[in-house]
Design an enzyme around this catalytic site. Structure first.
Site, PDB file in Angstrom:
ATOM      1  N   HIS A 135     -13.612   0.128  -5.387  1.00 28.76           N
ATOM      2  CA  HIS A 135     -13.030  -0.613  -6.502  1.00 28.76           C
ATOM      3  C   HIS A 135     -12.184  -1.735  -5.926  1.00 28.76           C
ATOM      4  CE1 HIS A 135     -14.329   1.142 -10.218  1.00 28.76           C
ATOM      5  NE2 HIS A 135     -14.016   2.363  -9.840  1.00 28.76           N
ATOM      6  N   ASP A 165     -12.003  -8.368  -8.275  1.00 29.07           N
ATOM      7  CA  ASP A 165     -13.078  -8.331  -9.264  1.00 29.07           C
ATOM      8  C   ASP A 165     -13.367  -9.695  -9.878  1.00 29.07           C
ATOM      9  OD1 ASP A 165     -13.502  -5.671  -8.898  1.00 29.07           O
ATOM     10  OD2 ASP A 165     -12.627  -5.019 -10.787  1.00 29.07           O
TER      11      ASP A 165
END
Length: 393
Positions: A135, A165
């Site tokens: 992540h 991200d």
């Protein structure tokens, strides 16, 4: 290739998004904000759900949506029929997944030689970690970026998901897509894009790595000009327990800062010596603590001192400047969203439609006008779970 009704610089562009979380849906939202016709293919039973009501999921605004079981015996063929009328496929799965499903780059390019397959992962399509789960923080950790963010006396700090991200991931995916589209105009051929967050974040770190190589950056966080090391680029608590930020690097801005705070003008010559930084920080802390944030905002309102109030998420949409620009807008339901960006002189798209609940529309409605395909035949595919959704203007 599409009959989308939205107008914008990307009007006429058809995008198939394989449903996921984070950077891929953000990239697809950005393309939709710019006028592209985006069809999000929800993976049947995948469990990708945001912990908010569907109409408040900003990353799904302006998109059509269908639910397709890619493991169904007709799932791959149905998807490839959609590919035939698309310009872009956004792949948000781990490396090798779409190949195993029979909808990999080879199959997509065979069906549509002009298709651009844009693959979004954290680690990339190859390398020792390619199949490893991850992540945003884990990707940042490997690039040096996470190490560099934080104060000298504390641990590394997580910068939301903006750096990994959305910055190193989604924005590089969109950049790759636009570059591939430009190249396709000359070659007539599609290609595959490998957008990895670790690559994008490392690229974003070009300036710190350059400064490090030149001896102007130390590999210890909180000791450099723009990482809270310098007292004249930092945040300070005000009398009402709120915050002001300053970034007075250039001499004219620093002079305005010192003048507005009522500090000794001699600091203009003394501030560049690191041995003076602790004392300057003390004086800045004491000065800002004497007034409230609103009072300081008023004092610096007419000064070019690179000073600004630190606004909360609830306060930011109320900023006079952001209101004047229409940076945020409010839905009828009452929730606030950021407006599409950037702005164009002729081809702005306006306010995008809100995301539509997954059970509100039929597959026929979702696929209406998708390229030149027999949309009714596609909508009746047994691999498509009914109902589907659409959110076209």
């Amino acid at each position: 290739m599409t009959h989308a009704t939205r107008q914008g610089p990307l009007t006429g562009l058809s995008v198939l998004e394989l449903g996921g979380l984070g950077p891929a849906p953000f990239a697809a939202m950005l393309l939709a904000d710019l006028g592209a016709d985006v069809l999000r293919v929800e993976r049947s039973g995948a469990g990708f759900e945001m912990p908010v009501p569907e109409r408040m999921d900003t990353l799904q605004r302006g998109k059509r949506r269908i639910r397709l079981d890619l493991k169904h015996e007709q799932g791959a063929e149905t998807f490839l029929d959609l590919v035939q009328a698309a310009d872009i496929v956004i792949d948000s799965y781990r490396p090798g997944v779409i190949e195993r499903l029979g909808i990999g780059p080879d199959e997509c390019l065979e069906r549509n030689p002009r298709i651009i397959v844009a693959r979004m992962t954290g680690w990339g399509q190859d390398g020792p970690l390619a199949q490893r789960a991850g992540h945003d923080p884990t990707y940042l950790a490997l690039t040096g970026a996470l190490h560099a963010i934080g104060r000298a006396d504390g641990p590394p700090q997580l910068p939301l998901s903006l750096v990994g991200d959305f910055g190193g991931g989604a924005m590089y995916l969109v950049t790759g897509i636009l570059a591939a589209l430009w190249e396709r105009e000359r070659s007539g051929q599609g290609q595959v894009i490998d957008a990895a967050i670790v690559d994008g974040v490392s690229h974003l770190m070009a300036s710190p790595y350059s400064l490090l190589a030149g001896g102007a950056w130390t590999d210890r966080r909180g000791e450099n000009l723009i990482d809270s090391g310098a007292p004249f680029v930092d945040v300070y608590r005000t009398a009402d327990d709120k915050w002001m930020t300053i970034a007075a690097l250039e001499p004219p801005f620093f002079a305005e800062l010192i003048n507005g705070l009522g500090l000794d003008p001699a600091w203009a010559k003394r501030r560049w010596k690191k041995e003076n930084w602790d004392q300057l920080r003390v004086e800045l802390c004491e000065a800002f603590a004497r007034r409230t944030r609103d009072e300081w905002e008023e004092i610096f309102a007419g000064r070019d001192a690179c000073v600004a109030p630190v606004l909360s998420l609830n306060e930011a949409p109320e900023s006079a400047h952001l209101q004047a620009r229409g940076t945020f807008f409010q839905r009828e339901e009452g929730h606030v969203e950021p407006a599409p960006a950037p702005r164009f002189s002729r081809t702005n798209t306006g306010i995008p439609t809100a995301a539509v609940g997954i059970d509100e529309k039929t597959a026929s409605e979702a696929l209406a006008g998708w390229g030149n395909q027999n949309c009714e035949r596609l909508a009746n595919s047994p691999a498509i779970t009914k109902p589907a959704v659409t959110a076209l203007n």
